[in-house]
Design an enzyme around this catalytic site. Structure first.
Site, PDB file in Angstrom:
ATOM      1  CG  ASP A 199      -1.846   1.246   1.141  1.00 13.47           C
ATOM      2  OD1 ASP A 199      -2.681   1.292   0.235  1.00 13.47           O
ATOM      3  OD2 ASP A 199      -1.682   2.161   1.979  1.00 13.47           O
ATOM      4  CG  ASP A 254      -5.753   5.449   3.086  1.00 16.26           C
ATOM      5  OD1 ASP A 254      -4.680   5.190   3.684  1.00 16.26           O
ATOM      6  OD2 ASP A 254      -5.804   5.722   1.883  1.00 16.26           O
ATOM      7  CG  HIS A 302       1.211  13.362   6.069  1.00 18.62           C
ATOM      8  ND1 HIS A 302       2.360  12.667   5.777  1.00 18.62           N
ATOM      9  CD2 HIS A 302       0.265  12.877   5.237  1.00 18.62           C
ATOM     10  CE1 HIS A 302       2.120  11.806   4.803  1.00 18.62           C
ATOM     11  NE2 HIS A 302       0.846  11.905   4.465  1.00 18.62           N
ATOM     12  CG  HIS A 358      -1.902   1.653  -3.704  1.00 12.22           C
ATOM     13  ND1 HIS A 358      -1.956   2.690  -2.803  1.00 12.22           N
ATOM     14  CD2 HIS A 358      -1.656   2.229  -4.909  1.00 12.22           C
ATOM     15  CE1 HIS A 358      -1.754   3.837  -3.444  1.00 12.22           C
ATOM     16  NE2 HIS A 358      -1.556   3.586  -4.725  1.00 12.22           N
ATOM     17  CG  HIS A 416      -6.935   3.330  -1.181  1.00  9.06           C
ATOM     18  ND1 HIS A 416      -6.668   2.958  -2.465  1.00  9.06           N
ATOM     19  CD2 HIS A 416      -5.745   3.312  -0.529  1.00  9.06           C
ATOM     20  CE1 HIS A 416      -5.371   2.734  -2.593  1.00  9.06           C
ATOM     21  NE2 HIS A 416      -4.799   2.932  -1.415  1.00  9.06           N
TER      22      HIS A 416
END
Lengths: 308, 432
Positions: free
Chosen positions: B159, B312, B316, B186, B239
């Site tokens: 992923d 997901d 950050h 992915h 996703h």
């Protein structure tokens, strides 16, 4: 009339009234550049920073001359000589510049949206001098000023824009400006150069340039970036120029008095044949450059509180 | 000490249960269900028992997020196993599976064991590492699936990156199949998506940002469905973001291909139109798509094409996001907004509450072959208590995650997890 805006980020954000105000102000500044002493004290004591993160000769020079003719102190910072190479982020660079109290920051950046980011963070006025493939508002304003001068009005004209629309901020700003001012815009280029859903901007899209040029009042050619060949946007300059180069033959499809424009720098023989580029009856390419100084003077003047 | 949760609406899709009843917890397990069973009645007035009055609340099997990024080892400035676990239980998740794209990549036993040890030290949520498909997730050499599985990896995935080599994907599915190890893919053709910043469409055109076409996702989903069908193996698609992807998966399921799929709250909540601000909080991969895609994602959830709502969760630091759009990192910190955003689907009539809980608990457990997602007697007492009426406003400063990167900051939401119990221990509590 005053311009009630802190920044000039794109033509998308400007109303017809604001565009007319900028163009009228620019017209009043044209004369200054013809004087023996090409300087007025209008912006004396004001500071303009040209913050260029991307190579530019004509736009940076044009902004610099515009500032100097209005007596502003103009400072040029280019990415190669600034703190950018030391790893400072755009935000830190901007905050440092803000702390030095300039009045206007002119920014060019390869990243779309960078001027908007800057404008959201600092209190000074920001002028977008080109951000990625997003907008180049001063270019569209000088183009509109040129068209208006040559054609008397913009409304009702047919303008053809030919070339790599997908990568062109000039095309986007002109599409916004020209459609707002009542012109119809026809685009042409191979499908690889047409960004998705561009028709939704209220223009027409053609694959053959002859269709777009046909009966046009204005033909605007865009510069082909050689490096796009590597991305397979076009197979070769040879093939591109055979089908999308403005020449004697296809310009005949436009109106007899059609003008030819190009934001420069031109690739002679690629998107425009030399005899068209240099044809004084057709080409207004150097008029565009001339208007550029006046438009940028107007933007600096209006953003620092001047009124028309 | 025993715990008795009384008066709540207990929803357990594994048992097809949706009733107001009591739940008795003893020794970290579900001991009994029911208001009038001998077991619950006996305990109601007993000593050494904690009664949790939960009238008006929903009691669900602990939520399971099969797609998180915990960033440790290597990227601890973004998130750690501990901070991510804290975010999980605060968001109502009792179990989370974490992707291997750490630094170094979780492509060997020692990293898997490290993550498990860090999770044990944090002692909040159940953390299940996912091992890499290929070494360094570079897409060329298989990792040691057997070793990874023995070390505790519950699935494999590259992923964050696609497996571009179709032959490697074939071998992955075959080799993993022999171990009954789930494979999560992915799906992104990196040639089609190269340089892309957002969904390719009208908004990428006017913003001047390089587009990521829907077909970059769809061609890879089509490929992986075909390989799974040919090799008679199972594949789980991470996703899902486009209408075309939903259609491909729907058709494959009809044909009997063993394909399962997930989406995430942002793909049924936001469209690319929102990017007109150039807000990097909205930058995510796959990108936010069009309104038609959002409608198709909801249809896919409603008709069962999409089995799972995962977060997901991609935390950050500010320094990764406060940049020009094209330099900013992709990802949304999602663990602490997932329940509130997903409950909007119930409000809109897209899903019933039991269907929502199935997609957030039972289905991911089944796909990952975890003994979770159920309130059956004897199961681990992993329980999420949701107050469906509680109105609250997302404030990233309240996040337990280190990642404050949420486009939902300031959004008013209705409904949130008010109590999270893992193995009989209360790990998050806003109820009393």
């Amino acid at each position: 009339m005053k311009l009630e805006k802190k920044d000039i980020l794109g033509i998308q954000d400007l109303s017809v009234g604001e565009i007319n105000l900028i163009l009228a102000t620019a017209e009043s500044f044209l004369e200054i550049s013809t004087r023996e002493i090409k300087k007025v004290p209008t912006l004396r004591g004001k500071t303009v920073i040209n913050l260029f993160f991307e190579a530019s000769t004509r736009t940076r020079t044009s902004f610099e001359i515009a500032g100097k003719r209005l007596s502003a102190d103009t400072i040029n910072i280019s990415a190669s000589t600034s703190s950018v190479v030391k790893g400072e982020t755009l935000i830190d660079t901007a905050r440092n510049l803000e702390a030095m109290n300039p009045d206007v920051i002119v920014i060019r950046h390869s990243a779309a949206g960078a001027p908007r980011l800057l404008a959201s963070l600092i209190r000074q006025s920001i002028i977008n001098a080109g951000d990625g493939a997003h907008e180049h508002p001063s270019q569209a304003l000088l183009d509109m000023m040129t068209i208006k001068e040559k054609k008397g009005a913009i409304a009702g004209l047919k303008v053809a824009i030919i070339g790599d629309i997908a990568h062109s901020r000039v095309a986007r700003s002109n599409i916004y400006g020209l459609t707002k001012m009542g012109a119809s815009v026809a685009l042409a280029g191979p499908a690889t150069m047409m960004p998705r859903d561009i028709e939704q901007m209220g223009i027409t899209v053609h694959n053959k340039m002859e269709e777009a040029i046909s009966n046009a009042d204005v033909v605007m050619m865009l510069r082909i970036q050689l490096e796009r060949q590597k991305q397979n946007i076009f197979p070769s300059l040879r093939e591109y120029s055979q089908h999308y180069c403005l020449n004697r033959r296809n310009i005949a499809l436009a109106k007899k008095d059609a003008i030819v424009m190009h934001p420069g720098p031109i690739n002679r023989g690629v998107e425009i044949s030399p005899d068209i580029a240099d044809d004084p009856d057709r080409s207004v390419i150097l008029d565009q450059v001339n208007k550029g100084v006046a438009v940028r003077m107007a933007l600096l003047y209006l953003l620092t509180g001047g009124s028309q | 000490m025993k715990i008795l949760i009384t008066g709540a609406r207990v929803i357990c899709p594994a048992q097809k249960m949706d009733a107001v009843t009591d739940v008795l917890i003893a020794a970290g397990k579900i001991a009994a269900l029911g208001s009038n069973t001998a077991e619950t009645a006996k305990n109601r007035n007993g000593k050494d028992i904690k009664i949790i009055k939960a009238a008006g609340m929903i009691v669900a099997p602990g939520l399971v997020d099969m797609h998180t990024h915990l960033r440790e080892p290597g990227l601890e400035y973004k998130e750690t196993v501990a901070s991510g676990s804290a975010a999980a239980v605060a968001g109502g998740f009792t179990s989370i599976a974490c992707m291997p794209n750490t630094d170094p990549v979780n492509d060997n036993r020692s990293i898997t064991e490290f993550v498990i040890r860090k999770a044990a030290e944090a002692d909040l949520a159940n953390v299940y590492p996912i091992g890499a498909i290929s070494k360094s997730s570079a897409g060329s050499q298989l990792t040691e699936f057997w070793d990874l599985q023995e070390a505790g990896a519950i699935a494999v995935s590259d992923d964050g990156k696609p497996v571009m080599d179709a032959a490697l994907m074939r071998r992955t599915l075959e080799y993993a199949h022999s171990l009954q190890l789930p494979v999560i893919v992915h799906c992104e053709d990196s040639n089609l998506s190269a340089g892309g910043q957002m969904n390719e469409g009208y908004y990428s055109t006017i913003l001047g940002l390089r587009g990521i076409p829907a077909c970059a996702e769809e061609v890879m989903i089509a490929r992986d469905i075909l390989i799974a069908a040919f090799t008679k193996t199972a594949v789980h698609i991470a996703h899902v973001s486009t209408a075309g992807s939903v259609q491909l998966i729907r058709e494959a399921k009809v044909r009997g291909v063993k394909v399962t799929a997930e989406t995430a709250p942002h793909y049924f909540t936001l469209t690319d139109e929102a990017l007109q601000t150039y807000s990097t909080a909205l930058k995510v991969n796959p990108p936010l798509r069009s309104a038609a895609d959002v409608a198709a994602i909801k249809e896919g959830l409603a008709d069962g094409t999409l089995d799972v709502i995962a977060t997901d969760h991609a935390p950050h630091a500010r320094t990764d996001k406060e940049l020009e759009f094209e330099y900013a990192a992709c990802g949304i910190s999602g663990l602490e907004t997932s329940v509130g955003l997903s409950l909007r689907l119930v409000e809109e009539g897209v899903l019933t509450l039991p269907q929502l809980i199935e997609k957030m608990s039972l289905n991911p457990s089944r796909i990952l072959k975890l003994p979770k997602g159920t309130l059956q007697t004897g199961a681990d007492a992993d329980i999420t208590i949701i107050n469906p009426q509680l109105k609250w406003t997302v404030d990233v400063r309240d996040f337990h995650s280190k990642g404050k990167n949420s486009p939902f900051n300031g959004w008013p939401l209705k409904g949130r997890a008010v109590l999270t119990m893992v193995g009989g221990k209360i790990r998050h509590n806003e109820l009393f």
